[in-house]
Design an enzyme around this catalytic site. Structure first.
Site, PDB file in Angstrom:
ATOM      1  N   ASN A 164       0.862  -1.184   0.000  1.00 33.27           N
ATOM      2  CA  ASN A 164       0.000   0.000   0.000  1.00 33.27           C
ATOM      3  C   ASN A 164       0.899   1.234   0.000  1.00 33.27           C
ATOM      4  O   ASN A 164       1.507   1.552   1.010  1.00 33.27           O
ATOM      5  CB  ASN A 164      -0.897  -0.051   1.255  1.00 33.27           C
ATOM      6  CG  ASN A 164      -1.762   1.187   1.391  1.00 33.27           C
ATOM      7  OD1 ASN A 164      -1.848   2.004   0.476  1.00 33.27           O
ATOM      8  ND2 ASN A 164      -2.419   1.315   2.541  1.00 33.27           N
ATOM      9  N   LYS A 188       0.018   4.283  -0.211  1.00 31.40           N
ATOM     10  CA  LYS A 188      -0.611   5.469   0.411  1.00 31.40           C
ATOM     11  C   LYS A 188      -0.289   6.695  -0.456  1.00 31.40           C
ATOM     12  O   LYS A 188      -0.298   6.576  -1.678  1.00 31.40           O
ATOM     13  CB  LYS A 188      -0.140   5.624   1.856  1.00 31.40           C
ATOM     14  CG  LYS A 188      -0.260   4.319   2.651  1.00 31.40           C
ATOM     15  CD  LYS A 188      -0.064   4.481   4.114  1.00 31.40           C
ATOM     16  CE  LYS A 188      -0.223   3.127   4.795  1.00 31.40           C
ATOM     17  NZ  LYS A 188      -0.192   3.209   6.241  1.00 31.40           N
ATOM     18  N   HIS A 239      -9.755   1.335   4.976  1.00 30.83           N
ATOM     19  CA  HIS A 239      -8.443   1.529   5.614  1.00 30.83           C
ATOM     20  C   HIS A 239      -8.569   2.519   6.772  1.00 30.83           C
ATOM     21  O   HIS A 239      -9.332   3.477   6.704  1.00 30.83           O
ATOM     22  CB  HIS A 239      -7.424   2.037   4.589  1.00 30.83           C
ATOM     23  CG  HIS A 239      -6.024   2.008   5.128  1.00 30.83           C
ATOM     24  ND1 HIS A 239      -5.528   3.019   5.909  1.00 30.83           N
ATOM     25  CD2 HIS A 239      -5.051   1.071   5.035  1.00 30.83           C
ATOM     26  CE1 HIS A 239      -4.294   2.698   6.274  1.00 30.83           C
ATOM     27  NE2 HIS A 239      -3.979   1.522   5.752  1.00 30.83           N
ATOM     28  N   GLU A 295      -6.776   4.883   7.777  1.00 31.69           N
ATOM     29  CA  GLU A 295      -6.526   6.299   7.495  1.00 31.69           C
ATOM     30  C   GLU A 295      -7.757   6.956   6.876  1.00 31.69           C
ATOM     31  O   GLU A 295      -8.026   8.133   7.086  1.00 31.69           O
ATOM     32  CB  GLU A 295      -5.270   6.445   6.617  1.00 31.69           C
ATOM     33  CG  GLU A 295      -4.014   6.215   7.456  1.00 31.69           C
ATOM     34  CD  GLU A 295      -2.869   5.559   6.730  1.00 31.69           C
ATOM     35  OE1 GLU A 295      -2.849   5.521   5.496  1.00 31.69           O
ATOM     36  OE2 GLU A 295      -1.961   5.058   7.442  1.00 31.69           O
ATOM     37  N   GLU A 352      -5.799  -4.750  10.622  1.00 33.79           N
ATOM     38  CA  GLU A 352      -4.758  -3.742  10.794  1.00 33.79           C
ATOM     39  C   GLU A 352      -5.061  -2.898  12.028  1.00 33.79           C
ATOM     40  O   GLU A 352      -5.801  -1.909  11.934  1.00 33.79           O
ATOM     41  CB  GLU A 352      -4.713  -2.819   9.575  1.00 33.79           C
ATOM     42  CG  GLU A 352      -4.389  -3.525   8.285  1.00 33.79           C
ATOM     43  CD  GLU A 352      -3.732  -2.585   7.289  1.00 33.79           C
ATOM     44  OE1 GLU A 352      -2.662  -2.930   6.794  1.00 33.79           O
ATOM     45  OE2 GLU A 352      -4.273  -1.497   7.037  1.00 33.79           O
ATOM     46  N   GLY A 402       2.115   2.198  10.721  1.00 33.04           N
ATOM     47  CA  GLY A 402       3.085   3.269  10.523  1.00 33.04           C
ATOM     48  C   GLY A 402       3.850   3.656  11.779  1.00 33.04           C
ATOM     49  O   GLY A 402       4.524   4.682  11.814  1.00 33.04           O
ATOM     50  N   SER A 451       3.048  -2.211  10.453  1.00 28.62           N
ATOM     51  CA  SER A 451       4.494  -2.290  10.695  1.00 28.62           C
ATOM     52  C   SER A 451       5.098  -3.644  10.346  1.00 28.62           C
ATOM     53  O   SER A 451       6.003  -4.127  11.027  1.00 28.62           O
ATOM     54  CB  SER A 451       4.813  -1.898  12.140  1.00 28.62           C
ATOM     55  OG  SER A 451       4.412  -0.557  12.370  1.00 28.62           O
TER      56      SER A 451
HETATM   57  P1  PGA Z   1       2.501   0.217   7.751  1.00 28.14           P
HETATM   58  O1  PGA Z   1       1.064   0.429   7.076  1.00 28.14           O
HETATM   59  O2  PGA Z   1       3.086  -1.022   7.171  1.00 28.14           O
HETATM   60  O3  PGA Z   1       3.263   1.452   7.422  1.00 28.14           O
HETATM   61  O4  PGA Z   1       2.260   0.070   9.218  1.00 28.14           O
HETATM   62  C1  PGA Z   1       0.203  -0.650   6.851  1.00 28.14           C
HETATM   63  C2  PGA Z   1      -1.067  -0.172   6.207  1.00 28.14           C
HETATM   64  O5  PGA Z   1      -1.545   0.908   6.543  1.00 28.14           O
HETATM   65  O6  PGA Z   1      -1.627  -0.861   5.339  1.00 28.14           O
END
Ligand code: PGA
Length: 232
Positions: free
Chosen positions: A6, A8, A86, A88, A156, A162, A192
C-alpha cells in the site's frame, strides 16, 4: 499467500514505473500473489507480476463528486481490485461505516476484488477486553457481505500502522481467529510489517498474507519480503 504493498500518498507516476520494473526482476514465486496499491496518479495498465489495485473509490460510476475517482476512471486502467475501510480513511478522512458499506456494496456489484480493512484503536487495545475488541471489529463488518467470494480481509490495528510497532503474534492470532468465525475470506495482517518480522507473522495460523505500508515503499525491501515469504 498474499503480499500487498500500500503506497498510500507516496511515489509518483515515474517512481511507480521504476518500482514495477524492478519488481519484474525480483519475480513472482508461485505460492505468492502480489498486489500493489499505488496513488491514483500512478494508475495505468502495467505489465506486472503484481495485480494493481486502487486505494479508494467513490461509490458511483461518475458524477459531480469533486476530488473523487469512480468506476469509469478505474475501468480505463482495467483496475478490478480496491482497498476499502483503511484506518486512514476511517480516522483521518472521517469515513463512517455506513459510507464504507455503501462503497463495498457498489464495488461488489461491479465485481471488484475487495481488500477490506478492520482494526481496533489503541484505546480498545489498552482496555484489554476481548469483548470490546470483538465488538469493535464486528461493528466494522456491519453492512459488509463477509461471504463475498472476492473478499480479502486485512486486520490492521490502528496503533500498529506506521508506528514501527507491530502487534504481537498472539494478538494477531486472536484477532484473526475471531475474524475467521465471521468469514471464510483470506485474512491478512497489516501494521508495521517489515523484513525483520514478516516470517513470524506469516507463520501465524489463519494468516494468509500481509498488507504492507512503509516497508513496501522501498522496492528492495518489498522484494526481500517476497523472498522470505517464498521460503516459508
Ligand atoms: P505500515 O502500514 O506497514 O506502514 O504500518 C500498513 C497499512 O496501513 O496498510
Amino acid at each position: 499467500m498474499i503480499l500487498a504493498a500500500n503506497f498510500k500518498m507516496n511515489h509518483t507516476r515515474a517512481s511507480t514505473k521504476l518500482y514495477i520494473d524492478r519488481l519484474q526482476i525480483c519475480g513472482k514465486p508461485e505460492n505468492i500473489q502480489i498486489y500493489l496499491f499505488p496513488p491514483f496518479t500512478a494508475l495505468d495498465r502495467y505489465e506486472s507480476v503484481a495485480v494493481i489495485g486502487a486505494q479508494n473509490g467513490y461509490p458511483a460510476r461518475n458524477g459531480s463528486y469533486t476530488g473523487e475517482i469512480g468506476l469509469e476512471q478505474l475501468e480505463e486502467f482495467e483496475i478490478k481490485t480496491i482497498l476499502l475501510g483503511h484506518s486512514e480513511r476511517r480516522h483521518l478522512l472521517g469515513e463512517d461505516q455506513e459510507f464504507i458499506a455503501k462503497k463495498f456494496d457498489f464495488y461488489k456489484q461491479a465485481g471488484f476484488e475487495i481488500f477490506y480493512c478492520v482494526g481496533e484503536t489503541l484505546e480498545v487495545r489498552k482496555s484489554g477486553s476481548k469483548e470490546l475488541m470483538e465488538a469493535y471489529l464486528e461493528a466494522q463488518l456491519e453492512g459488509i457481505d463477509t461471504a463475498y467470494e472476492k473478499l480479502v480481509i486485512a486486520y490492521e490495528p490502528v496503533w500498529a500502522i506506521g508506528t514501527g510497532q507491530s502487534a504481537t503474534p498472539q494478538d494477531i492470532q486472536e484477532a484473526l481467529a475471531y475474524l475467521r468465525t465471521k468469514s471464510g475470506a483470506p485474512l491478512l495482517y497489516g501494521g508495521s510489517v517489515k523484513p525483520q518480522n514478516i516470517a513470524q507473522i506469516l507463520e501465524i495460523s489463519e494468516c494468509d498474507g500481509a498488507l504492507i505500508g512503509t516497508a513496501s515503499w522501498d522496492v528492495e525491501q518489498f522484494c526481500e519480503m517476497i523472498q522470505i515469504a517464498k521460503e516459508l
